[in-house]
Design a protein around this motif. Structure first.
Motif, PDB file in Angstrom:
ATOM      1  N   GLN A 304     -17.910 -23.399 -15.410  1.00 26.65           N
ATOM      2  CA  GLN A 304     -18.139 -22.188 -14.632  1.00 26.65           C
ATOM      3  C   GLN A 304     -18.794 -22.514 -13.294  1.00 26.65           C
ATOM      4  N   ASN A 305     -17.979 -22.589 -12.239  1.00 24.22           N
ATOM      5  CA  ASN A 305     -18.502 -22.671 -10.882  1.00 24.22           C
ATOM      6  C   ASN A 305     -17.384 -22.317  -9.912  1.00 24.22           C
ATOM      7  N   GLU A 306     -17.717 -22.178  -8.651  1.00 23.57           N
ATOM      8  CA  GLU A 306     -16.745 -21.690  -7.666  1.00 23.57           C
ATOM      9  C   GLU A 306     -15.516 -22.575  -7.584  1.00 23.57           C
ATOM     10  N   GLY A 307     -15.706 -23.906  -7.691  1.00 19.50           N
ATOM     11  CA  GLY A 307     -14.598 -24.826  -7.545  1.00 19.50           C
ATOM     12  C   GLY A 307     -13.589 -24.750  -8.672  1.00 19.50           C
ATOM     13  N   LYS A 308     -13.929 -24.039  -9.745  1.00 16.99           N
ATOM     14  CA  LYS A 308     -13.028 -23.942 -10.893  1.00 16.99           C
ATOM     15  C   LYS A 308     -12.391 -22.562 -11.010  1.00 16.99           C
ATOM     16  N   ILE A 309     -12.427 -21.773  -9.913  1.00 13.55           N
ATOM     17  CA  ILE A 309     -11.804 -20.447  -9.969  1.00 13.55           C
ATOM     18  C   ILE A 309     -10.314 -20.579 -10.239  1.00 13.55           C
ATOM     19  N   LEU A 310      -9.662 -21.495  -9.525  1.00 13.48           N
ATOM     20  CA  LEU A 310      -8.217 -21.640  -9.669  1.00 13.48           C
ATOM     21  C   LEU A 310      -7.819 -22.037 -11.089  1.00 13.48           C
ATOM     22  N   PRO A 311      -8.470 -23.032 -11.711  1.00 16.26           N
ATOM     23  CA  PRO A 311      -8.133 -23.333 -13.106  1.00 16.26           C
ATOM     24  C   PRO A 311      -8.344 -22.141 -14.041  1.00 16.26           C
ATOM     25  N   THR A 312      -9.359 -21.329 -13.747  1.00 17.86           N
ATOM     26  CA  THR A 312      -9.584 -20.148 -14.582  1.00 17.86           C
ATOM     27  C   THR A 312      -8.444 -19.154 -14.425  1.00 17.86           C
ATOM     28  N   LEU A 313      -8.022 -18.942 -13.208  1.00 18.19           N
ATOM     29  CA  LEU A 313      -6.888 -18.041 -12.977  1.00 18.19           C
ATOM     30  C   LEU A 313      -5.617 -18.595 -13.611  1.00 18.19           C
ATOM     31  N   LYS A 314      -5.498 -19.909 -13.639  1.00 20.79           N
ATOM     32  CA  LYS A 314      -4.291 -20.510 -14.197  1.00 20.79           C
ATOM     33  C   LYS A 314      -4.127 -20.207 -15.683  1.00 20.79           C
ATOM     34  N   HIS A 398      -2.927 -11.933  -3.533  1.00 14.68           N
ATOM     35  CA  HIS A 398      -4.242 -12.393  -3.120  1.00 14.68           C
ATOM     36  C   HIS A 398      -4.140 -13.866  -2.719  1.00 14.68           C
ATOM     37  N   ASP A 399      -4.987 -14.269  -1.778  1.00 17.66           N
ATOM     38  CA  ASP A 399      -4.973 -15.669  -1.315  1.00 17.66           C
ATOM     39  C   ASP A 399      -5.064 -16.661  -2.476  1.00 17.66           C
ATOM     40  N   LEU A 400      -5.942 -16.365  -3.437  1.00 20.90           N
ATOM     41  CA  LEU A 400      -6.111 -17.290  -4.563  1.00 20.90           C
ATOM     42  C   LEU A 400      -4.866 -17.322  -5.437  1.00 20.90           C
ATOM     43  N   MET A 401      -4.208 -16.187  -5.577  1.00 19.86           N
ATOM     44  CA  MET A 401      -2.956 -16.166  -6.335  1.00 19.86           C
ATOM     45  C   MET A 401      -1.876 -16.966  -5.602  1.00 19.86           C
ATOM     46  N   HIS A 402      -1.907 -16.897  -4.280  1.00 23.26           N
ATOM     47  CA  HIS A 402      -0.962 -17.715  -3.507  1.00 23.26           C
ATOM     48  C   HIS A 402      -1.266 -19.198  -3.707  1.00 23.26           C
ATOM     49  N   ASP A 403      -2.564 -19.539  -3.699  1.00 24.75           N
ATOM     50  CA  ASP A 403      -2.949 -20.931  -3.961  1.00 24.75           C
ATOM     51  C   ASP A 403      -2.495 -21.370  -5.346  1.00 24.75           C
ATOM     52  N   LEU A 404      -2.593 -20.444  -6.308  1.00 23.86           N
ATOM     53  CA  LEU A 404      -2.143 -20.753  -7.670  1.00 23.86           C
ATOM     54  C   LEU A 404      -0.638 -21.002  -7.691  1.00 23.86           C
ATOM     55  N   ALA A 405       0.124 -20.169  -6.968  1.00 21.25           N
ATOM     56  CA  ALA A 405       1.579 -20.366  -6.909  1.00 21.25           C
ATOM     57  C   ALA A 405       1.915 -21.725  -6.295  1.00 21.25           C
ATOM     58  N   VAL A 406       1.188 -22.098  -5.250  1.00 19.41           N
ATOM     59  CA  VAL A 406       1.398 -23.414  -4.626  1.00 19.41           C
ATOM     60  C   VAL A 406       1.106 -24.518  -5.632  1.00 19.41           C
ATOM     61  N   SER A 407       0.024 -24.345  -6.402  1.00 19.85           N
ATOM     62  CA  SER A 407      -0.383 -25.367  -7.363  1.00 19.85           C
ATOM     63  C   SER A 407       0.650 -25.562  -8.460  1.00 19.85           C
ATOM     64  N   VAL A 408       1.141 -24.468  -9.028  1.00 28.65           N
ATOM     65  CA  VAL A 408       2.056 -24.596 -10.171  1.00 28.65           C
ATOM     66  C   VAL A 408       3.467 -24.974  -9.730  1.00 28.65           C
ATOM     67  N   THR A 409       3.794 -24.710  -8.463  1.00 28.83           N
ATOM     68  CA  THR A 409       5.143 -25.022  -7.980  1.00 28.83           C
ATOM     69  C   THR A 409       5.286 -26.494  -7.632  1.00 28.83           C
ATOM     70  N   GLY A 410       4.228 -27.090  -7.116  1.00 26.19           N
ATOM     71  CA  GLY A 410       4.291 -28.505  -6.757  1.00 26.19           C
ATOM     72  C   GLY A 410       5.269 -28.749  -5.632  1.00 26.19           C
ATOM     73  N   THR A 411       6.101 -29.772  -5.800  1.00 23.10           N
ATOM     74  CA  THR A 411       7.043 -30.172  -4.751  1.00 23.10           C
ATOM     75  C   THR A 411       8.357 -29.410  -4.816  1.00 23.10           C
ATOM     76  N   GLU A 412       8.469 -28.495  -5.759  1.00 24.28           N
ATOM     77  CA  GLU A 412       9.745 -27.795  -5.933  1.00 24.28           C
ATOM     78  C   GLU A 412       9.969 -26.744  -4.860  1.00 24.28           C
ATOM     79  N   SER A 413       8.914 -26.306  -4.195  1.00 29.60           N
ATOM     80  CA  SER A 413       9.016 -25.246  -3.203  1.00 29.60           C
ATOM     81  C   SER A 413       8.123 -25.581  -2.028  1.00 29.60           C
TER      82      SER A 413
END
Length: 951
Positions: A304-314, A398-413
């Motif tokens: 639980q900290n700010e740097g782990k928001i994205l993994p939590t959303l994932k 949301h910006d974080l949701m966009h970051d999540l989409a970038v993370s899960v897509t990888g090099t495919e997009s």
């Protein structure tokens, strides 16, 4: 040769069987290897068909975020910001308020809540909202501010010097509120350059900046930023339980669920976005075991900290079915803060094969929209709404949701906006959003999506680029090339045989399409809207048997529709059908519309006046069976109108919501089927021969009515008011916008045998009707070139424009009796508390009303007026004394007063006036800044513009 050529061709079934057999064997070997690794890692096979059960679960649709009136835990933040926005006195004219906090805390939502506050709206003369995001492009930001201020995008060819002048002119001297949402730029010089263009606002202007960076806050403002923190434990629990226990109040009494929920909530750090997404995921889990497993397994792995928001959303992403994962990840194609058109997004999903059609009862579009609603429920999208009535849904990520989409897509997009990115994108990339000039630099061979990067300006599209796409992108399913100055489409486009979505819209230089486009048999969507130079569609369009959407709106040069278009029975969108005027093109006739009963959205039928055997053809169009149509435009464009009863045969389905009739020159009677359309919310009638229109009392949902250029129209309603009691049916319970233009014979709203003159008794209720004859919801009224002397009262207006018309109804509404008795039949439509004349009026324009008596009005009735324009009063020698009563007035324009010699001393009473426009040549010398003889009367007004300056 004919007997054996198949054996030597690529279609040899024997050779194909050997080839595919080897592929199947290799796939089986890979699956066996995966199973072995899964067993080694201890993975378990799920017992049931998870995705099917997920899709069949019934639950009420929710929003992607808590509604603004239910924002939880931000009362103190809201109060503090409202005080800074409304009350704080700053030495600077333009005071900047930064809101700082890390992603997901709700900075944008808080700014929106303050921005939409009614007190705030009334406090500022100009309201603007601009999303800046991670690309701080100075010119684009200026353009977007102008667009927000004027609701119209500036010319993209304007140089920066002209743009900055346009911006200064728009905001100069006005008290404005500007929100710059999501600023990342930390370059002080760039911010100073922007700020210099914004400091010309009147004293009290505010700029709200939202950012994740304290450095940005320090650069943008001298004041202490408002730091947004996480929700308190009580507020966090209120938000969590509202979503997680939705429609499951019994679980709130189960101590086990509550205990697990609170333990899970501890890991959310009080961050609203994380709370919403985790709670949304849990709302789909039915049992205590599933909740406990989520807490003990997935959530336990996240610290639980700010740097782990994205993994939590994932975690919420991980719990999506695979097809919804694909749909969400695909949104990585959009830039941050991009306003996503939902219908287009669903069409992209369909083209990529993400939509599973489990039942033929629902179309792919309907299923895709259900997918979208589920993702909204789980907070993957937000800000869902319509741009305007009938425009279709839009949303944002949301910006974080966009970051999540970038993370899960990888090099495919990838979004490709520079040479370096274009060269770095690898072979595995399947979906790109790209600047057209960079397309030839891309080396991938297996692209599925190629869309034009919407953040770039218009560029020319060269033939070499076409050659590259057709040669190297043969697996494309989505190709979007709108607004690119395309002049021709190559015949070789048919080689893109996998193409399902092709957007060529907004390319006005395209005149024809190649015949070969009809060979793309998989094509589902063809968009040609605003191809204003397009003259015809391909003749063999009937071959596109899979097409569901054919957009050709605003293609004004189309001469006809190709024969055979009626065979495309899967069509859900056909925005325009053009009748062949003289038959010289061999085009389709209206009978081809007979079987197209899946049509949705808008259908515009042009050149109806040229239809031969109109009665027969109109019936053959079978409009009555098109139950999914939202909007229908019937446009005659001249012709003979050989059957004056033919309008009766164009009866639409009762589900229709919008109707437009243009250029009808047949008989003067309105069609009887009009009374069978109870769902109409908008009616437009232009240039038609109707002498009167039917009573609109039978349309309880009507919100907008526009009548123009109907020179034969004498009255609107065939039912005249009955004495002092009035009629309940004369009410317009939902009407919000009424525009009447150039109806020069229309003197009365109702049929009447008694002549009405503008100087007749203004209190004569036997002619005018009682005060109950009112529009209870009307907010916007325009009457132009209509000598209308009798109509229902309109006490709830916000905007009123009177041009070359009688002022009698206006004066009667001002003088209406507040204590008028309301018949029992109408109390539900207009309560006594609403019988106050013009208490809501904000904008008044009176122009070219030569006989209007301004002195006869009362200023106290217009006490809340903010904008007043008076134009073309040839005999007026002075402004009325009641103008001093307009204490809330912020904008005043005086245009063309040839006999006006001075402004009254009462001008000094208008202490809130921010802008005065004096377009009266003879007054310019008297009111010149600092040196005019009467300058003292208006010296307190921040901005004064004269006629010569305007020119």
């Amino acid at each position: 040769m004919k007997e054996v050529r198949l054996f030597f061709s690529s279609s040899n079934q024997f050779a194909y069987g050997l080839k595919i057999g080897r592929k199947i064997k290799a796939i089986k070997a890979r699956l066996a290897s995966i199973e072995s690794k899964a067993n080694t890692l201890g993975f378990m096979v799920r017992d049931g068909p998870v995705e099917t059960s997920f899709m069949t679960k019934k639950r009420q649709q929710t929003h992607s975020f808590v509604p603004k009136d239910k924002i939880i835990g931000r009362d103190d933040d809201t109060a503090a910001l409202l005080k800074l926005v409304l009350e704080f006195e700053s030495e600077e004219n333009v005071y900047i308020i930064p809101i700082v906090g890390f992603g997901g805390l709700g900075k944008t939502a808080l700014a929106q809540f303050v921005y939409s506050n009614e007190t705030v709206k009334n406090h500022f003369e100009l309201m603007m909202w601009v999303c800046v995001s991670d690309v701080f492009d100075f010119k684009i930001i200026v353009e977007n501010i102008i667009k927000s201020a004027t609701n119209q995008a500036p010319n993209q060819n304007l140089e920066m010097d002209k743009l900055q002048k346009q911006l200064r002119q728009k905001i100069g001297g006005k008290k404005y509120l500007l929100v710059l949402d999501d600023i990342w730029n930390e370059d002080r010089e760039e911010w100073v350059n922007l700020k210099e263009l914004l400091i010309g606002g009147a004293k009290g202007s505010r700029i709200i900046v939202t950012t994740r960076s304290f450095k940005v806050a320090k650069i943008t403002s001298k004041c202490q930023p408002h730091v947004l923190k996480g929700l308190s434990s009580d507020d966090a629990w209120s938000l969590f339980k509202e979503i997680a226990f939705e429609q499951r109040s019994t679980d709130l009494t189960d101590s086990a669920f509550v205990e697990i929920g609170k333990r899970i909530l501890e890991r959310c750090g009080g961050i609203p976005l994380v709370i919403r997404t985790i709670a949304s995921t849990l709302s789909y889990k039915e049992t205590e075991k599933e909740w406990r497993s989520f807490k003990d397994n997935e959530l336990a792995r996240i610290s639980q900290n700010e740097g782990k928001i994205l993994p939590t959303l994932k975690l919420s992403y991980d719990h999506l079915p695979s097809h919804l994962k694909d749909c969400f990840a695909y949104c990585r194609m959009y830039r941050k803060d991009h306003e996503i058109d939902v219908q287009t997004l669903v069409q992209f999903w369909i083209a990529q094969g993400f939509i599973k059609q489990l039942s033929p009862i629902q179309s792919l579009d309907e299923i895709g929209f259900e997918y979208f609603k589920i993702l909204v429920d789980r907070s993957f999208f937000q800000e869902v709404g319509e741009r305007y009535l009938g425009a279709g849904l839009t949303c944002k990520m949301h910006d974080l949701m966009h970051d999540l989409a970038v993370s899960v897509t990888g090099t495919e997009s990838s979004i490709v906006d520079s040479n370096n990115i274009a060269s770095e994108v690898g072979e595995k990339c399947r979906h790109i959003s790209i600047n057209a000039s960079l397309i030839p630099l891309f080396r991938g061979k297996k692209l599925r999506t190629l869309i034009w990067s919407s953040n770039k300006r218009i560029q020319n599209f060269h033939d070499e680029t076409w050659d590259f796409i057709i040669s190297n992108c043969k697996y494309l399913r989505v190709l979007e090339l709108h607004i690119l100055n395309l002049k021709m489409i190559p015949c070789s486009i048919y080689k893109l045989k996998h193409l399902r979505y092709l957007d060529l819209s907004c390319n006005p230089d395209i005149k024809i399409l190649p015949k070969s486009i009809c060979k793309i048999l998989n094509l589902q969507v063809l968009k040609l809207d605003v191809c204003s130079g397009l003259e015809e569609l391909p003749k063999k369009i009937e071959k596109l048997v899979n097409i569901t959407h054919l957009g050709c709106k605003y293609c004004g040069l189309l001469t006809h529709m190709p024969r055979g278009i009626g065979k495309l029975i899967s069509l859900e969108t056909l925005s325009m059908f053009v009748v062949d005027k003289n038959g010289s093109h061999g085009g389709a006739d209206l009978s081809e519309l007979r079987g197209l009963n899946n049509l949705k959205g808008q259908l515009e039928i042009r050149n109806l006046g040229f239809v031969k055997n109109a009665k027969e053809k109109f019936k053959a169009a079978n409009l009555k069976e098109k139950q999914h149509l939202r909007s229908l435009d019937l446009i005659w464009n001249g012709g003979n109108g050989d059957d004056e009863k033919s309008l009766e045969d164009l009866q639409p389905h009762s589900n229709l919501k919008e109707l437009r009739i243009v250029g009808w020159r047949g008989d003067a009677k309105f069609p009887s089927w009009f009374y069978l359309l109870p769902n109409l919310v908008r009616i437009e009638i232009f240039g038609s021969n109707f002498k009167h229109l039917p009573s609109f009392a039978q349309l309880p949902r009507l919100q907008q009515l526009e009548i123009g250029n109907c020179t034969e129209l004498k009255y609107m309603d065939d039912n005249s008011p009955k004495g002092s009691q009035g009629e309940a049916e004369s009410f317009f319970p939902s009407l919000k916008h009424l525009h009447l233009k150039n109806c020069r014979n229309m003197k009365s709203w109702w049929r009447t045998t008694k002549p009405i003159d503008d100087d007749s008794n203004e209190d004569d209720t036997t002619v005018m009707g009682t005060s109950t004859m009112a529009f209870p919801c009307l907010s916007s009224l325009e009457i132009e070139d209509c000598p209308l002397t009798s109509m229902p009262l309109y006490p709830s207006l916000k905007e009123l424009k009177l041009v070359n018309t009688s002022s009698r109804p206006f004066k009667q509404t001002i003088k209406m009796n507040i204590d008028a008795k309301i018949p029992s039949c109408s109390t539900s439509s207009l309560p006594p508390s609403k019988l106050k004349s013009f208490t809501d009026l904000k904008d008044l324009r009176i122009e070219d009303c030569k006989v209007v008596d301004l002195e006869g009005m009362k200023g106290e009735s217009l006490i809340n007026l903010q904008s007043l324009t008076l134009a073309n009063f040839p005999n007026l020698t002075s402004l009325p004394e009641w103008i001093q009563d307009l204490i809330n007035l912020q904008w005043l324009s005086l245009i063309d007063f040839p006999k006006l010699t001075s402004l009254p001393d009462e001008m000094r009473c208008l202490t809130n006036l921010q802008q005065l426009n004096i377009y009266v040549p003879q007054l310019e010398e008297r009111y010149k800044k600092d040196i005019g003889a009467d300058w003292y009367k208006i010296a307190h007004i921040p901005s004064v513009t004269h006629w010569s300056e305007f020119l």
